[in-house]
Design an enzyme around this catalytic site. Structure first.
Site, PDB file in Angstrom:
ATOM      1  N   HIS A  84      -2.994  -4.126  -5.981  1.00  0.00           N
ATOM      2  CA  HIS A  84      -3.437  -4.627  -7.280  1.00  0.00           C
ATOM      3  C   HIS A  84      -2.205  -5.185  -8.015  1.00  0.00           C
ATOM      4  O   HIS A  84      -1.095  -4.713  -7.788  1.00  0.00           O
ATOM      5  CB  HIS A  84      -4.035  -3.448  -8.054  1.00  0.00           C
ATOM      6  CG  HIS A  84      -4.691  -3.804  -9.353  1.00  0.00           C
ATOM      7  ND1 HIS A  84      -3.984  -4.067 -10.506  1.00  0.00           N
ATOM      8  CD2 HIS A  84      -6.002  -3.908  -9.688  1.00  0.00           C
ATOM      9  CE1 HIS A  84      -4.835  -4.321 -11.486  1.00  0.00           C
ATOM     10  NE2 HIS A  84      -6.062  -4.239 -11.028  1.00  0.00           N
TER      11      HIS A  84
ATOM     12  N   ASP B 296      -0.971   4.397  -5.186  1.00  0.00           N
ATOM     13  CA  ASP B 296      -1.938   3.960  -6.190  1.00  0.00           C
ATOM     14  C   ASP B 296      -3.283   4.605  -5.858  1.00  0.00           C
ATOM     15  O   ASP B 296      -3.955   4.202  -4.911  1.00  0.00           O
ATOM     16  CB  ASP B 296      -2.044   2.433  -6.184  1.00  0.00           C
ATOM     17  CG  ASP B 296      -3.014   1.929  -7.246  1.00  0.00           C
ATOM     18  OD1 ASP B 296      -3.639   2.770  -7.939  1.00  0.00           O
ATOM     19  OD2 ASP B 296      -3.143   0.693  -7.390  1.00  0.00           O
TER      20      ASP B 296
ATOM     21  N   GLN C 141      -8.406   3.716  -7.118  1.00  0.00           N
ATOM     22  CA  GLN C 141      -9.727   3.619  -6.490  1.00  0.00           C
ATOM     23  C   GLN C 141     -10.050   4.868  -5.681  1.00  0.00           C
ATOM     24  O   GLN C 141     -11.210   5.124  -5.358  1.00  0.00           O
ATOM     25  CB  GLN C 141      -9.795   2.387  -5.564  1.00  0.00           C
ATOM     26  CG  GLN C 141      -9.634   1.062  -6.258  1.00  0.00           C
ATOM     27  CD  GLN C 141     -10.821   0.704  -7.144  1.00  0.00           C
ATOM     28  OE1 GLN C 141     -11.939   1.159  -6.937  1.00  0.00           O
ATOM     29  NE2 GLN C 141     -10.577  -0.119  -8.147  1.00  0.00           N
TER      30      GLN C 141
ATOM     31  N   LYS D 105     -11.881   4.868 -14.498  1.00  0.00           N
ATOM     32  CA  LYS D 105     -12.599   4.623 -13.238  1.00  0.00           C
ATOM     33  C   LYS D 105     -13.222   5.904 -12.681  1.00  0.00           C
ATOM     34  O   LYS D 105     -13.855   5.892 -11.626  1.00  0.00           O
ATOM     35  CB  LYS D 105     -11.660   4.016 -12.196  1.00  0.00           C
ATOM     36  CG  LYS D 105     -11.174   2.601 -12.539  1.00  0.00           C
ATOM     37  CD  LYS D 105     -10.470   1.994 -11.352  1.00  0.00           C
ATOM     38  CE  LYS D 105      -9.536   0.858 -11.713  1.00  0.00           C
ATOM     39  NZ  LYS D 105     -10.201  -0.385 -12.154  1.00  0.00           N
TER      40      LYS D 105
ATOM     41  N   CYS E 212      -7.653  -9.047  -9.498  1.00  0.00           N
ATOM     42  CA  CYS E 212      -6.249  -8.707  -9.739  1.00  0.00           C
ATOM     43  C   CYS E 212      -5.520  -8.433  -8.439  1.00  0.00           C
ATOM     44  O   CYS E 212      -4.709  -7.497  -8.352  1.00  0.00           O
ATOM     45  CB  CYS E 212      -6.118  -7.515 -10.694  1.00  0.00           C
ATOM     46  SG  CYS E 212      -6.795  -7.822 -12.316  1.00  0.00           S
TER      47      CYS E 212
END
Lengths: 413, 166
Positions: A122, A198, A201, A224, A370
């Site tokens: 991202h 990261d 998600q 999220k 993104c």
């Protein structure tokens, strides 16, 4: 135990119609909806507890501080962090990456060093490194992505030579690919580099154990995972956080300030300058309670089932009129489904698909998500992306499949 | 409530399916300018050939985008081919007026509305928008206004470059 069939009732925003159709929300990879329990917890905080934290000596301020620190403890347990003071609250995941870059990166990176990221990152895990690299003169290297949407680790050893940091996503926000984080941790550490993950998600969808991952930094965001916007998380082990210089300066992060200078307070508050987002922390804590109540194993199992249903339904109905990017086996991926649709020689542009789907009440994202370097590698300017979460069920996928048909009618040649 | 018919008018779909003046021009003599819509990744490349009399003798459009951005670029190319730079600039402000007056009504800054451009009529000064009027429906879908104006903003930039070259 599985996800309750009537779970949608917990989410007020889903109880509405758009364009006279029931709202079908398939954009949770972008932001998730909030259960009533999260909304109530935040309201209750403002109605009963609001005061500034860490400085009032009165009962109300003590309770507000407990609310903030209680939420931090919930976050720590949720990811199996060894200690609560290793959880730093940030504005969002983007700020967490900027914190790592500006604090750890600025202190540790220079000419001759390298930061290794992947082509499926991202922009939040790309741009801070571009910015810092321009100042510090280190090299930014890219782990390539294979045509079937996996990290290409064949040349990993070469990429890692001289690397001080590897920073990769645990789950692609475009392809849904789940990356082998323990393997990357081993390789990074073997080369003397740290590993930042990261989890934006991943953490909302998969049971997460930072210790099993072997990561040095884990980044994710509250909005999220059923929580509010405005709160993100940076986890790092205490030793690392202790050694890092502060990020933003101001109140809350100091031990002492004189005309000559300042000293920083202890972690994690050293990284939390200014009045923090207490209600948002409370909301995130309530979201974690909600997810724990569902059971993260159930959350993941539900997602695999639904992703499998979506892959089968869309591929069977549309054949070569649809291409769903990323791994084709549901258990190897998350529930973000990027696709192109239309006749093989003339795809309907994702912007147009999203517009047509919106008329049917179906919310999907269209664009580059993104992740422009990834789309460049995939050789597509944009994709449509449907992404599922706990409140989605097969009827939502059926609605998506049905609504896609209408774009054929409009854009048929 | 606006329906898809307001957006995807037949003339728009026609330009989308059969874009006019698609391709490239040799640079120089042509000027090449790129425009991006950072929201969705759409990209348009505008080539213009301007002769010594400031007339746009040729125009070509490259890049990729949604039906609205592609159709708008196609219609634009047809409208301004053969026009002078001055006329093309009038076209640009007329078209942006068509888009932004409604943007103003929808809570945008309305800056061009304050310039006194009356976009609710098809004729703006000596300019006949013609087919381009079909894009009026776009303003009912505010997210798509940037798609429609992308090629026009890029053309404006190309004309500035072409004018400074001569």
């Amino acid at each position: 135990m599985s996800i309750p069939a009537d779970i949608k009732r917990d989410f007020p925003v889903l109880q509405q119609q758009v364009h006279d159709k029931p709202l079908i929300y398939l954009d949770s990879g972008n932001t998730s909806q909030k259960p009533q329990a999260v909304i109530d917890a935040m309201n209750e905080y403002y109605e009963t507890t609001n005061a500034n934290v860490h400085r009032g000596s009165y009962d109300l301020a003590v309770r507000a501080t407990e609310a903030l620190e209680g939420a931090r403890a919930k976050v720590a347990r949720f990811i199996n962090a060894p200690a609560t003071n290793e959880v730093v609250f940030t504005k969002n995941a983007t700020e967490a990456f900027n914190l790592i870059a500006r604090s750890w990166g600025a202190a540790n990176l220079g000419p001759g060093d390298a930061v290794v990221i992947s082509e499926m990152e991202h922009h939040a895990n790309i741009v801070p490194w571009h910015m810092l690299s321009a100042e510090k003169g280190f090299e930014l290297r890219w782990i390539p992505v294979t045509p079937d949407g996996h990290l290409d680790l064949r040349d990993l050893d070469t990429l890692l030579e001289g690397a001080k940091l590897v920073s990769v996503t645990a789950m692609s926000n475009v392809l849904g690919t789940l990356n082998d984080i323990p393997r990357l941790a081993e390789a990074a550490h073997g080369a003397g580099a740290l590993l930042a993950v990261d989890g934006s998600q991943y953490v909302p969808h998969v049971p997460t154990d930072v210790q099993a991952m072997g990561a040095d930094f884990l980044i994710f965001t509250g909005h999220k995972m059923l929580g509010p916007m405005g709160i993100g998380v940076l986890w790092a082990c205490a030793d690392l956080l202790e050694a890092m210089p502060p990020f933003l300066g101001g109140g809350e992060m100091i031990l002492n300030v004189t005309k000559e200078g300042f000293t920083t307070t202890e972690i994690p508050w050293k990284f939390e300058a200014g009045t923090p987002m207490v209600a948002e922390a409370v909301g995130l804590g309530a979201a974690i309670d909600y997810l724990n109540n569902l059971g993260m194993d159930n959350v993941r199992a539900h997602e695999i089932e639904l992703t499998d249903y979506a892959l089968r339904t869309l591929n069977e109905r549309y054949g070569d009129k649809i291409v769903i990017h990323g791994p084709q086996v549901a258990s190897e991926r998350g529930g973000v489904l990027s696709f192109v649709y239309g006749e093989p020689d003339m795809r309907v542009h994702p912007h147009d698909i999203a517009q047509v789907l919106d008329q049917a009440g179906v919310c999907v994202r269209a664009g580059h998500h993104c992740a422009k370097p990834l789309l460049q590698t995939m050789n597509v300017p944009a994709t449509s992306r449907a992404s599922v979460y706990v409140y989605n069920d097969e009827s939502d996928i059926d609605a998506l499949a049905e609504a896609l048909e209408a774009s054929s009618d409009i854009f048929a040649f | 409530m606006p329906g898809l018919d307001d957006l995807y008018r037949e003339v728009i779909l026609d330009h989308y399916r059969s874009p006019r003046n698609q391709g490239e021009l040799e640079t120089p003599p042509a000027v090449r300018t790129e425009g991006f819509n950072p929201l969705c990744g759409d990209e348009v490349i505008v080539f213009v050939d301007v002769d010594d009399n400031n007339v746009i003798t040729d125009i070509a459009i490259g890049g990729q985008g949604c039906s609205i951005s592609q159709a708008s670029a196609s219609m634009m190319s047809a409208a301004i081919k053969g026009a002078s730079i001055g006329e093309a600039r009038q076209f640009i402000s007329a078209f942006k007026g068509l888009m932004s007056i409604h943007e103003g009504e929808l809570g945008g800054d309305g800056s061009e509305a304050e310039m006194g451009i009356d976009a609710d009529v098809a004729d703006v000064g000596d300019i006949r928008l013609g087919d381009l009027e079909a894009l009026k429906g776009v303003v009912k879908f505010p997210v798509r206004i940037k798609c429609a104006t992308l090629s026009w903003n890029t053309l404006a930039q190309a004309l500035d470059e072409a004018a400074s070259d001569t």
